[in-house]
Design an enzyme around this catalytic site. Structure first.
Site, mmCIF file in Angstrom:
data_model
loop_
_atom_site.group_PDB
_atom_site.id
_atom_site.type_symbol
_atom_site.label_atom_id
_atom_site.label_comp_id
_atom_site.label_asym_id
_atom_site.label_seq_id
_atom_site.Cartn_x
_atom_site.Cartn_y
_atom_site.Cartn_z
ATOM 1 N N ASN A 157 0.863 -1.178 0.000
ATOM 2 C CA ASN A 157 0.000 0.000 0.000
ATOM 3 C C ASN A 157 0.903 1.234 0.000
ATOM 4 O OD1 ASN A 157 -1.833 2.012 0.491
ATOM 5 N ND2 ASN A 157 -2.621 1.155 2.402
ATOM 6 N N LYS A 162 3.089 0.814 3.235
ATOM 7 C CA LYS A 162 2.785 -0.243 4.197
ATOM 8 C C LYS A 162 2.813 -1.567 3.446
ATOM 9 C CE LYS A 162 -0.181 2.650 6.995
ATOM 10 N NZ LYS A 162 -1.397 3.363 6.681
ATOM 11 N N ARG A 219 -2.839 -2.067 -3.168
ATOM 12 C CA ARG A 219 -4.019 -1.256 -2.892
ATOM 13 C C ARG A 219 -3.896 0.029 -3.703
ATOM 14 N NH1 ARG A 219 -6.206 1.105 2.887
ATOM 15 N NH2 ARG A 219 -7.946 2.199 1.959
ATOM 16 N N GLY A 268 -9.637 7.860 8.465
ATOM 17 C CA GLY A 268 -10.580 8.180 7.392
ATOM 18 C C GLY A 268 -11.859 7.417 7.686
ATOM 19 N N ARG A 320 -9.988 15.448 8.314
ATOM 20 C CA ARG A 320 -10.811 15.911 7.176
ATOM 21 C C ARG A 320 -12.170 16.393 7.667
ATOM 22 N NH1 ARG A 320 -10.275 10.535 3.910
ATOM 23 N NH2 ARG A 320 -8.071 10.242 4.314
ATOM 24 N N ARG A 338 -9.133 8.226 20.475
ATOM 25 C CA ARG A 338 -8.869 7.748 21.839
ATOM 26 C C ARG A 338 -8.361 8.893 22.716
ATOM 27 N NH1 ARG A 338 -5.446 2.406 22.031
ATOM 28 N NH2 ARG A 338 -4.967 3.396 20.054
ATOM 29 N N ILE A 386 -11.986 3.118 15.105
ATOM 30 C CA ILE A 386 -12.971 3.685 16.040
ATOM 31 C C ILE A 386 -14.165 2.742 16.169
ATOM 32 C CG2 ILE A 386 -14.529 5.635 16.460
ATOM 33 C CD1 ILE A 386 -12.504 7.404 14.888
ATOM 34 N N GLY A 387 -14.679 2.279 15.039
ATOM 35 C CA GLY A 387 -15.855 1.399 15.055
ATOM 36 C C GLY A 387 -15.607 0.100 15.811
ATOM 37 N N GLU A 388 -14.354 -0.385 15.753
ATOM 38 C CA GLU A 388 -14.043 -1.663 16.407
ATOM 39 C C GLU A 388 -13.716 -1.510 17.887
ATOM 40 O OE1 GLU A 388 -10.927 -3.645 14.153
ATOM 41 O OE2 GLU A 388 -11.930 -3.050 12.299
HETATM 42 P P1 AMP Z 1 -7.733 3.370 11.786
HETATM 43 O O1 AMP Z 1 -7.498 4.526 10.849
HETATM 44 O O2 AMP Z 1 -8.793 2.438 11.309
HETATM 45 O O3 AMP Z 1 -6.463 2.670 12.197
HETATM 46 O O4 AMP Z 1 -8.333 3.990 13.158
HETATM 47 C C1 AMP Z 1 -7.598 4.915 13.924
HETATM 48 C C2 AMP Z 1 -8.557 5.570 14.918
HETATM 49 O O5 AMP Z 1 -9.073 4.571 15.817
HETATM 50 C C3 AMP Z 1 -7.886 6.629 15.797
HETATM 51 O O6 AMP Z 1 -8.712 7.778 15.876
HETATM 52 C C4 AMP Z 1 -7.797 5.937 17.141
HETATM 53 O O7 AMP Z 1 -7.817 6.844 18.240
HETATM 54 C C5 AMP Z 1 -9.073 5.110 17.113
HETATM 55 N N1 AMP Z 1 -9.025 4.107 18.166
HETATM 56 C C6 AMP Z 1 -8.239 3.021 18.261
HETATM 57 N N2 AMP Z 1 -8.443 2.377 19.444
HETATM 58 C C7 AMP Z 1 -9.404 3.089 20.105
HETATM 59 C C8 AMP Z 1 -10.066 2.952 21.376
HETATM 60 N N3 AMP Z 1 -9.767 1.957 22.208
HETATM 61 N N4 AMP Z 1 -10.988 3.870 21.711
HETATM 62 C C9 AMP Z 1 -11.288 4.874 20.885
HETATM 63 N N5 AMP Z 1 -10.718 5.064 19.675
HETATM 64 C C10 AMP Z 1 -9.774 4.181 19.285
#
Ligand code: AMP
Length: 414
Positions: A14, A21, A92, A213, A242, A286, A333-335
């Protein structure tokens, strides 16, 4: 050098504008064997971080750019004895335009068509192309497969992808909504439908991919029919840096009051806005949740705006579906953020969503499952896995079958 004996491997690459990456996955599935990321490319602090057997190695790239990063990555793969097992490379690529509605093997014709897409993604696309060319040079025998962020959304109907602007711009310059994060939306929607035991030919989902994103997509029977991102990944939800949706009149106003040209406004909306811009603290969810717990006013407002926009967009996407079986959370964030999920479901009560607080607390750190209280539409968490989709597409298009893997295993065992 390790004495690695492997079945065949797929290298997933990527290449971003200032990062590369990679991960190395076994054909036929399984966890990555090695992965890493080169960051800050072209800057004095350029570095490569590698994860191998649970150990993290950081290498100074001495200001090098993509070529230096890929050379360092290939050198590590060679040292560890992986290189000769790489049977395909999956790339990607952010923008596939209207030409590419699924993953493809790179041929001279495909390469020429890919080059034509640069105007649609002038920052990222040249980096994507460079990655493909460098890998072709280093792995001349391995098929190179391109997996597009936009491809899954090529099923959007014209009503969902057409901007209300003069149509000549679409005809002459491809100006329309494309949507992104397609690999994640495709994987997560398929997995969610299977987890819920939904009829493959009669179900409707909204997928919320929330990370640095973010985008949300309405998926009907496995096909994307509406999504929040547009011509570029700027449209739609509030993201780390963004802005997401903004009145163009506001953008013109920013240009006047801040004395910025178009490129300056574009830069502000892409890199200095979103959670970072509102909180004046951080783009990281976070960090903002921790600050909000301490009463930080900017962090509280940033999270409120994030949830407000998300709920509003999900509501809008739901109107593109004839039925709404489930809302699915994915992305960093969703996970992981029970707080964002709970606040979003509260805002969506009008659809009958309920929340199981305990399940919501448990679904973190890669755990997936339902978080609703078992009536109304389902709400669930499905960890995304874009690398495995890219690896699977690459293996399938390179025609790497179980027989090839078996033969490679036999060769390695001798
Ligand atoms: P990604 O771009 O999918 O890697 O997501 C990154 C985002 O996930 C960042 O804003 C992180 O702060 C958020 N994130 C990861 N772990 C947590 C957590 N335990 N609680 C809240 N946000 C999280």
């Amino acid at each position: 050098m390790s004495s690695y004996k492997s079945p065949l491997l797929v290298l997933v690459v990527n290449c971003g504008s200032s990062s590369v990456k990679y991960s190395l996955l076994p054909v036929g599935g399984g966890a990555p064997i090695a992965s890493g990321a080169a960051e800050c490319l072209g800057l004095p602090e350029a570095r490569l971080s590698i994860k191998l057997n649970g150990v993290k190695i950081v290498e100074d790239l001495k200001g090098g750019a993509h070529e230096a990063a890929l050379s360092a990555i290939f050198a590590h793969l060679q040292t560890e004895g992986f290189l000769r097992y790489i049977a395909a490379v999956g790339h990607r690529v952010v923008q596939g335009g209207e030409r590419f509605s699924e993953s493809v093997v790179v041929t001279p014709e495909v390469l020429a068509d890919l080059e034509k897409l640069t105007p649609l993604a002038p920052l990222l696309h040249p980096a994507n192309m460079l990655g493909i060319r460098l890998c072709m040079k280093s792995f001349p025998m391995a098929p190179q497969v391109v997996v597009f962020d936009t491809a899954f959304h090529q099923t959007l109907p014209p009503a969902a992808y057409t901007y209300a602007i003069p149509r000549a711009l679409q005809r002459e310059h491809g100006l329309r909504r494309y949507g992104f994060h397609g690999t994640s939306h495709r994987y997560v929607s398929g997995k969610a439908a299977r987890m819920l035991g939904l009829d493959p030919d009669n179900h409707g989902l909204v997928i919320a991919h929330l990370g640095n994103g973010s985008s949300a997509t309405a998926v009907l029977n496995g096909r994307s029919i509406d999504t929040t991102m547009g011509l570029t990944p700027l449209e739609g939800l509030v993201m780390g840096t963004r802005s997401g949706d903004i009145d163009f009149g506001a953008a013109a106003y920013i240009a006047r009051v801040a004395g910025l040209d178009m490129a300056g406004v574009d830069d502000m909306l892409n890199k200095k806005s979103g959670l970072l811009g509102i909180s004046e603290l951080s783009s990281d969810c976070r960090t903002l949740e921790n600050a909000a717990d301490e009463g930080h006013e900017g962090a509280l407002l940033a999270l409120d705006v994030f949830v407000h926009r998300l709920a509003r967009c999900i509501g809008g996407l739901a109107t593109s579906l004839p039925r709404f079986d489930a809302l699915v959370f994915t992305g960093g964030i969703g996970e992981n953020s029970g707080r964002i999920r709970a606040a979003t479901l509260r805002r969506l009560e009008v659809f009958g969503f309920t929340l199981d607080d305990e399940a919501n607390r448990e679904m973190v750190g890669g755990r997936g499952g339902r978080i609703d209280a078992d009536f109304g539409p389902a709400a669930l968490v499905v960890p995304t896995d874009e690398e495995s989709v890219i690896a699977r597409d690459a293996a399938a298009l390179a025609h790497l079958s179980d027989l090839d893997v078996f033969a490679a295993q036999r060769r390695a065992a001798v």
